[in-house]
Design a protein around this motif. Structure first.
Motif, PDB file in Angstrom:
ATOM      1  N   ASN A 215       0.811  -1.232   0.000  1.00  0.00           N
ATOM      2  CA  ASN A 215       0.000   0.000   0.000  1.00  0.00           C
ATOM      3  C   ASN A 215       0.840   1.275   0.000  1.00  0.00           C
ATOM      4  OD1 ASN A 215      -2.422  -1.460   0.091  1.00  0.00           O
ATOM      5  ND2 ASN A 215      -2.366  -1.579   2.321  1.00  0.00           N
TER       6      ASN A 215
ATOM      7  N   ASN B 287      -0.445  -3.356  -4.163  1.00  0.00           N
ATOM      8  CA  ASN B 287      -1.267  -2.140  -4.236  1.00  0.00           C
ATOM      9  C   ASN B 287      -0.418  -0.874  -4.269  1.00  0.00           C
ATOM     10  OD1 ASN B 287      -3.820  -0.935  -4.398  1.00  0.00           O
ATOM     11  ND2 ASN B 287      -3.953  -0.657  -2.183  1.00  0.00           N
TER      12      ASN B 287
ATOM     13  N   PHE C 165      -1.032  -2.907  -8.682  1.00  0.00           N
ATOM     14  CA  PHE C 165      -0.953  -1.446  -8.710  1.00  0.00           C
ATOM     15  C   PHE C 165      -2.349  -0.853  -8.632  1.00  0.00           C
ATOM     16  CE2 PHE C 165       2.820  -2.882 -10.868  1.00  0.00           C
ATOM     17  CZ  PHE C 165       3.802  -1.965 -10.506  1.00  0.00           C
TER      18      PHE C 165
ATOM     19  N   ASP D 114      -5.141   1.579 -10.032  1.00  0.00           N
ATOM     20  CA  ASP D 114      -5.558   1.833 -11.411  1.00  0.00           C
ATOM     21  C   ASP D 114      -5.003   3.126 -12.040  1.00  0.00           C
ATOM     22  OD1 ASP D 114      -7.261   0.726 -13.338  1.00  0.00           O
ATOM     23  OD2 ASP D 114      -8.857   2.154 -12.852  1.00  0.00           O
TER      24      ASP D 114
ATOM     25  N   THR E  13      -8.755  -1.830   0.508  1.00  0.00           N
ATOM     26  CA  THR E  13      -8.478  -0.691  -0.377  1.00  0.00           C
ATOM     27  C   THR E  13      -8.130  -1.123  -1.801  1.00  0.00           C
ATOM     28  OG1 THR E  13      -6.225  -0.667   0.425  1.00  0.00           O
ATOM     29  CG2 THR E  13      -7.705   0.937   1.380  1.00  0.00           C
ATOM     30  N   ALA E  14      -7.879  -2.414  -2.000  1.00  0.00           N
ATOM     31  CA  ALA E  14      -7.645  -2.864  -3.375  1.00  0.00           C
ATOM     32  C   ALA E  14      -8.810  -3.726  -3.863  1.00  0.00           C
ATOM     33  CB  ALA E  14      -6.334  -3.644  -3.466  1.00  0.00           C
TER      34      ALA E  14
ATOM     35  N   THR F 281     -10.328  -2.682  -7.183  1.00  0.00           N
ATOM     36  CA  THR F 281      -9.430  -2.412  -8.312  1.00  0.00           C
ATOM     37  C   THR F 281      -9.913  -3.142  -9.565  1.00  0.00           C
ATOM     38  OG1 THR F 281      -7.590  -2.156  -6.779  1.00  0.00           O
ATOM     39  CG2 THR F 281      -7.015  -2.463  -9.090  1.00  0.00           C
TER      40      THR F 281
ATOM     41  N   ILE G 209     -13.261   5.328  -4.475  1.00  0.00           N
ATOM     42  CA  ILE G 209     -11.844   5.284  -4.850  1.00  0.00           C
ATOM     43  C   ILE G 209     -10.996   4.739  -3.702  1.00  0.00           C
ATOM     44  CG2 ILE G 209     -11.495   7.719  -4.183  1.00  0.00           C
ATOM     45  CD1 ILE G 209      -9.724   6.035  -7.096  1.00  0.00           C
ATOM     46  N   GLU G 210     -11.474   4.932  -2.476  1.00  0.00           N
ATOM     47  CA  GLU G 210     -10.746   4.392  -1.311  1.00  0.00           C
ATOM     48  C   GLU G 210     -10.827   2.871  -1.282  1.00  0.00           C
ATOM     49  OE1 GLU G 210      -8.742   6.978  -0.682  1.00  0.00           O
ATOM     50  OE2 GLU G 210     -10.658   7.991  -0.824  1.00  0.00           O
TER      51      GLU G 210
ATOM     52  N   SER H 295      -4.740   3.436   6.720  1.00  0.00           N
ATOM     53  CA  SER H 295      -5.369   3.063   5.464  1.00  0.00           C
ATOM     54  C   SER H 295      -6.873   3.104   5.729  1.00  0.00           C
ATOM     55  CB  SER H 295      -4.923   1.656   5.066  1.00  0.00           C
ATOM     56  OG  SER H 295      -5.813   1.137   4.103  1.00  0.00           O
TER      57      SER H 295
ATOM     58  N   GLN I 177      -9.034   1.206   5.009  1.00  0.00           N
ATOM     59  CA  GLN I 177      -9.618  -0.097   5.327  1.00  0.00           C
ATOM     60  C   GLN I 177      -9.424  -0.467   6.806  1.00  0.00           C
ATOM     61  OE1 GLN I 177      -7.422  -2.627   2.674  1.00  0.00           O
ATOM     62  NE2 GLN I 177      -5.748  -2.935   4.113  1.00  0.00           N
TER      63      GLN I 177
ATOM     64  N   ARG J 264      -9.256  10.277   3.664  1.00  0.00           N
ATOM     65  CA  ARG J 264      -7.956   9.587   3.657  1.00  0.00           C
ATOM     66  C   ARG J 264      -7.224   9.797   4.968  1.00  0.00           C
ATOM     67  NH1 ARG J 264      -6.466  10.539  -2.574  1.00  0.00           N
ATOM     68  NH2 ARG J 264      -7.673   8.728  -3.222  1.00  0.00           N
TER      69      ARG J 264
END
Ligand code: SF4
Lengths: 200, 469
Positions: free
Chosen positions: A18, A76, A103, A105, B197-198, B201, B228-229, B297, B299, B434
């Motif tokens: 991250n 990430n 990664f 986006d 957080t991913a 994606t 987006i988070e 983070s 999350q 954030r």
């Protein structure tokens, strides 16, 4: 944009997951109205104390890694904001390639637009490259974009995937806008129709 | 078309070109720009001798770097030279290229994601981009909206299109009746806590279900903002009567017969009943507790009644290391109760939670009370219009009487680019999006919460369960 074909570069380890764009380039450096010069600020808060002195154990402050061109990192990479200052700062420092298991986006896209190759590999492969990187001592990886391979110091090669279109753009150093403008007629036609709609 | 999702429909309606390799050219209906990510795009246009293709489809407003106090002297009087240059550069670029610009002294100035909807620039079914990741906010209207980098800002200016590959579909079903104290912010944190957080994606998230329909437009914007988070490219909510109600008579919304035609079209903008999603999750809003983040983070989400996690119980090495690092950065002990965490600052603002409903919720909690001695608290409304409305409702007095600062609109301490920032080790209850290391100031410690939870923490000096407040 500089063409990207094959190159050998010193590899640096950033063994963290991250890694976000605020770490890559903190916001106080977003006040610039230029693209260049941000290499001095890359990873600023991990690299420097508030008085500007270097934090010795941060990887890019170690003699072995000051000339790094390839970064290996955890999952990430590049999450967070859309700031293109992140790839600009990496590029300005000298990085041409970032390798990680995954990664974010927008960051991933932004890399290609600036001549940086982001490579996503399975964790096990990243682990190997991470251990190569940790050897220091000017350890280099060689990257062949044409053949889509990374060659390790022990001679082993690791294959990677890359979108063919983006690959071509990197190899040719093509400008995205120029490419799109070749499709102007299609845009004109689409737009003329869309502008008829009451809500557009 | 059948079996298609809302995202598929909007995507299809904007497809200018599709290459065999899956790379597509998407038409962009609306482009928002601000002072931080646009200067290099205009510089690029100048260097290549290109023009802005459709200036009327771009709208500019400065927000990231703008001062939130002492504005009377106008832009020339901004003290920080670099900030002033960025804001002046935006003005000059807009004048040179014929782009509509809402200046700092205009009542409508605000955070770009607050101003766009207020102006009616944001509407259902449109593609909307901005050089800012929280552009996902506009998905609350059923628009396909996402952040782009500066090269893409230049690309959109020059061509009114964006090169894209299609994302996958992810539906987040939010069921159950959310109790009063569960806000859109809690739902957003719950989603990120659940998928990580991913987790989003490569996807566009569509939020659906009774708890989403029950949200106000403000709440929907809060939720889509934080997509987006979760790593998603965008968040979407199908438009409904609330959406149309919000947009009617907005300055840039269609009028008369055009409005009727627009509404008729907008009503078609929903996923088909048998639409196929690549991934789905369901969250029950009826059982959510108020949520707080403990780490660095988004999350790192935990119930207000929970305890800070203990790295010793985490098997995965990368996770354990990340948790140890986050606890050290945040200055927290493993296993400590969340409610025992004392705070120094409170920030109510940002494109996540700075709209009128957010300010009302916070004001309701603090009315007649005083901010704890140890706490410095501020409210930064999302736009001049929000500020004015709040003042008409007397909310400014409620905040000022309680000891809050009442600022002018901008991003402010959400990203701490201007003078509003945390000092090292200061701990903040923040309504922003954030909590990254250094986000609100070097070595600052951010906990993300809803406006009501932030307000309650301001009064008590530590986190409290809004249900007991
Ligand atoms: S308020 Fe924060 S998240 Fe929103 S646009 Fe401004 S800086 Fe970005």
């Amino acid at each position: 944009m500089e063409k990207f074909t094959t190159f050998e570069g010193i590899v640096a380890p950033l063994d963290m997951i991250n890694v976000d764009t605020d770490m890559i380039v903190p916001k106080q450096f977003l006040k610039t109205i230029k693209r260049s010069g941000l290499g001095a600020n890359v990873f600023d808060e991990m690299r420097f104390r508030p008085d500007g002195s270097e934090i010795e154990d941060f990887v890019l402050n170690q003699a072995d890694y000051r000339q790094s061109q390839i970064l290996v990192a955890g999952d990430n990479f590049g999450c967070g904001s859309s700031r293109e200052h992140a790839p600009w700062a990496l590029l300005d420092f000298g990085f041409r390639c970032v390798i990680a298991p995954s990664f974010a986006d927008i960051f991933f896209n932004n890399c290609f637009k600036n001549g940086i190759l982001p490579i996503a590999l399975p964790q096990a492969e990243v682990d190997k490259l991470m251990s190569d990187a940790k050897q220091g001592n000017g350890t280099v990886l060689s990257i062949n974009l044409e053949a889509q391979t990374i060659t390790r110091p022990n001679g082993e090669t690791i294959a990677f995937d890359v979108d063919p279109f983006r690959k071509n753009c990197l190899i040719e150093g093509l400008d995205d806008i120029g490419l799109t403008l070749k499709k102007s007629e299609k845009i004109d036609a689409f737009e003329a129709e869309r502008n008829q709609l009451a809500w557009c | 078309m059948s079996h298609t999702t809302l995202y598929d429909k909007i995507w299809q309606a904007h497809l200018v070109d599709e290459q065999d390799d899956g790379n597509c050219l998407l038409y962009i209906d609306r482009h928002l720009i601000h002072e931080v990510t646009s200067p290099q795009a205009f510089e690029g246009l100048r260097m290549s001798g290109r023009q802005v293709r459709v200036p009327s489809k771009t709208l500019a407003v400065a927000d990231h770097n703008i001062p939130t106090t002492n504005r009377a002297g106008g832009v020339e009087a901004i003290e920080d030279e670099q900030s002033r240059i960025q804001i002046e550069t935006l003005e000059k670029n807009c004048a040179e290229f014929g782009i509509d610009h809402i200046g700092m002294m205009d009542l409508r100035q605000g955070i770009v994601h607050v101003t766009g909807p207020e102006e009616g620039f944001t509407m259902p079914g449109l593609t909307i981009v901005c050089g800012d990741s929280h552009t996902s906010t506009h998905g609350a209207f059923g628009a396909l909206a996402h952040g782009i980098g500066t090269s893409e800002v230049e690309h959109v200016l020059a061509t009114q299109t964006l090169a894209q590959r299609k994302a996958k579909n992810f539906r987040v079903n939010v069921v159950g009746d959310a109790p009063d104290y569960i806000t859109a912010k809690d739902i957003a944190l719950a989603v990120i806590g659940e998928i990580g957080t991913a987790g989003g994606t490569g996807y566009v998230l569509e939020y659906a279900g009774p708890a989403i329909e029950a949200l106000t437009m403000e709440g929907r914007m809060t939720l889509c903002n934080m997509s987006i988070e979760a790593g998603a490219r965008a968040g979407l909510i199908a438009p409904d009567e609330k959406t149309f109600e919000y947009l009617k008579d907005r300055p840039r919304a269609p009028k008369g017969a055009d409005w009727d035609a627009a509404v008729a079209y907008w009503q078609t903008l929903r996923s088909d009943p048998d639409a196929v999603f690549d991934r789905e999750i369901t969250i029950d809003a009826a059982n959510l507790p108020p949520l707080v983040t403990w780490g660095t983070s988004p999350q790192d989400v935990i119930s207000i009644n929970g305890r800070v996690p203990d790295p010793a119980t985490i098997d995965n090495e990368a996770r354990r290391k990340a948790t140890e690092r986050a606890l050290a950065y945040m200055g927290l002990e493993a296993n400590m109760p969340v409610q025992s965490i004392e705070i120094d600052r409170v920030f109510i603002g940002s494109c996540t939670n700075s709209r009128i409903e957010d300010l009302r919720a916070a004001a309701k909690v603090i009315e007649g009370k005083k901010v704890a001695d140890r706490v410095n608290a501020m409210v930064v409304p999302g736009s001049g219009l929000v500020k004015k409305q709040a003042e008409e409702e007397g909310l400014d007095k409620v905040f000022l009487d309680a000891g809050f600062e009442w600022r002018d609109p901008g991003c402010s301490m959400c990203l701490a680019m201007n003078a509003d920032k945390l000092s090292p080790q200061e701990r903040c209850a923040s309504t922003s999006n954030r909590n990254f290391e250094g986000r609100q100031g070097r070595e600052g410690r951010t906990h993300l919460v809803s406006p009501a939870m932030a307000a309650a923490a301001a009064i008590r000096g530590h986190f409290v369960d809004i249900r007991d407040f």
